[in-house]
Motif scaffolding. Structure first.
Motif, PDB file in Angstrom:
ATOM      1  N   ARG A  13       0.834  -1.213   0.000  1.00 17.30           N
ATOM      2  CA  ARG A  13       0.000   0.000   0.000  1.00 17.30           C
ATOM      3  C   ARG A  13       0.869   1.265   0.000  1.00 17.30           C
ATOM      4  N   ILE A  14       1.959   1.236   0.759  1.00 18.30           N
ATOM      5  CA  ILE A  14       2.861   2.392   0.807  1.00 18.30           C
ATOM      6  C   ILE A  14       3.510   2.613  -0.553  1.00 18.30           C
ATOM      7  N   ILE A  15       4.006   1.549  -1.156  1.00 15.94           N
ATOM      8  CA  ILE A  15       4.642   1.657  -2.476  1.00 15.94           C
ATOM      9  C   ILE A  15       3.639   2.194  -3.481  1.00 15.94           C
ATOM     10  N   SER A  16       2.416   1.696  -3.428  1.00 19.16           N
ATOM     11  CA  SER A  16       1.373   2.160  -4.337  1.00 19.16           C
ATOM     12  C   SER A  16       1.104   3.650  -4.154  1.00 19.16           C
ATOM     13  N   ALA A  17       1.021   4.086  -2.909  1.00 20.66           N
ATOM     14  CA  ALA A  17       0.740   5.498  -2.629  1.00 20.66           C
ATOM     15  C   ALA A  17       1.858   6.412  -3.118  1.00 20.66           C
ATOM     16  N   VAL A  18       3.096   5.969  -2.954  1.00 19.76           N
ATOM     17  CA  VAL A  18       4.241   6.797  -3.344  1.00 19.76           C
ATOM     18  C   VAL A  18       4.451   6.798  -4.857  1.00 19.76           C
ATOM     19  N   THR A  19       4.203   5.662  -5.498  1.00 19.33           N
ATOM     20  CA  THR A  19       4.504   5.534  -6.927  1.00 19.33           C
ATOM     21  C   THR A  19       3.295   5.735  -7.836  1.00 19.33           C
ATOM     22  N   LEU A  47      11.867   5.759   0.321  1.00 18.56           N
ATOM     23  CA  LEU A  47      12.777   5.496   1.442  1.00 18.56           C
ATOM     24  C   LEU A  47      12.322   6.235   2.699  1.00 18.56           C
ATOM     25  N   THR A  48      12.080   7.524   2.590  1.00 18.34           N
ATOM     26  CA  THR A  48      11.712   8.302   3.772  1.00 18.34           C
ATOM     27  C   THR A  48      10.338   7.884   4.315  1.00 18.34           C
ATOM     28  N   THR A  49       9.425   7.528   3.435  1.00 22.13           N
ATOM     29  CA  THR A  49       8.103   7.076   3.867  1.00 22.13           C
ATOM     30  C   THR A  49       8.197   5.744   4.600  1.00 22.13           C
ATOM     31  N   VAL A  50       8.969   4.816   4.050  1.00 26.50           N
ATOM     32  CA  VAL A  50       9.142   3.500   4.674  1.00 26.50           C
ATOM     33  C   VAL A  50       9.823   3.640   6.034  1.00 26.50           C
ATOM     34  N   GLU A  51      10.870   4.446   6.102  1.00 25.31           N
ATOM     35  CA  GLU A  51      11.577   4.635   7.373  1.00 25.31           C
ATOM     36  C   GLU A  51      10.645   5.210   8.435  1.00 25.31           C
ATOM     37  N   ALA A  52       9.870   6.209   8.079  1.00 22.78           N
ATOM     38  CA  ALA A  52       8.957   6.831   9.039  1.00 22.78           C
ATOM     39  C   ALA A  52       7.842   5.872   9.459  1.00 22.78           C
ATOM     40  N   HIS A  53       7.285   5.161   8.500  1.00 21.69           N
ATOM     41  CA  HIS A  53       6.147   4.287   8.789  1.00 21.69           C
ATOM     42  C   HIS A  53       6.544   3.089   9.643  1.00 21.69           C
ATOM     43  N   VAL A  56      12.231   2.360  11.013  1.00 18.96           N
ATOM     44  CA  VAL A  56      13.541   1.772  10.745  1.00 18.96           C
ATOM     45  C   VAL A  56      14.450   2.812  10.114  1.00 18.96           C
ATOM     46  N   GLN A  57      15.728   2.533  10.155  1.00 19.13           N
ATOM     47  CA  GLN A  57      16.704   3.389   9.480  1.00 19.13           C
ATOM     48  C   GLN A  57      17.480   2.489   8.524  1.00 19.13           C
ATOM     49  N   LEU A  58      17.306   2.708   7.236  1.00 20.25           N
ATOM     50  CA  LEU A  58      17.933   1.882   6.211  1.00 20.25           C
ATOM     51  C   LEU A  58      19.143   2.610   5.645  1.00 20.25           C
ATOM     52  N   THR A  59      20.176   1.847   5.315  1.00 14.81           N
ATOM     53  CA  THR A  59      21.340   2.489   4.719  1.00 14.81           C
ATOM     54  C   THR A  59      21.036   2.794   3.254  1.00 14.81           C
ATOM     55  N   LEU A  60      21.449   3.960   2.819  1.00 24.65           N
ATOM     56  CA  LEU A  60      21.184   4.389   1.446  1.00 24.65           C
ATOM     57  C   LEU A  60      21.820   3.434   0.437  1.00 24.65           C
ATOM     58  N   ARG A  61      23.018   2.992   0.720  1.00 23.61           N
ATOM     59  CA  ARG A  61      23.722   2.085  -0.198  1.00 23.61           C
ATOM     60  C   ARG A  61      22.941   0.792  -0.395  1.00 23.61           C
TER      61      ARG A  61
END
Length: 85
Positions: A13-19, A47-53, A56-61
């Motif tokens: 659902r998050i991916i759908s909303a962002v994309t 990335l920022t939406t997933v981290e906030a929701h 978690v903190q994901l590495t950019l790499r």
């Protein structure tokens, strides 16, 4: 946070909303680069939406190496078991 069907559905659902891609067309094997609206800006928004929701903190790499919905779900699961720096 275990990778459960509810977790997968929430991520979809998050991916759908962002994309702006319909959630019912996304599967675990959907590749981000194949989405019509995919760009570096959309990738950063996701990335920022997933981290906030998910808290978690994901590495950019690692994130930019992630190619599919399933890979991102796995990264979220691993990220949720690691303390944020």
């Amino acid at each position: 946070m275990p990778d459960t069907p509810d977790h997968q559905a929430e991520l979809t659902r998050i991916i759908s909303a962002v994309t702006d891609v319909p959630a019912d067309t996304l599967t675990g094997s959907s590749r981000f680069r194949d989405l019509d609206s995919w760009s570096s800006l959309v990738a950063l928004r996701l990335l920022t939406t997933v981290e906030a929701h998910f808290g978690v903190q994901l590495t950019l790499r690692q994130y930019f190496r992630t190619e599919t919905v399933d890979e991102l779900a796995a990264m979220i699961t691993v990220g949720s078991t690691r303390p944020c720096a």
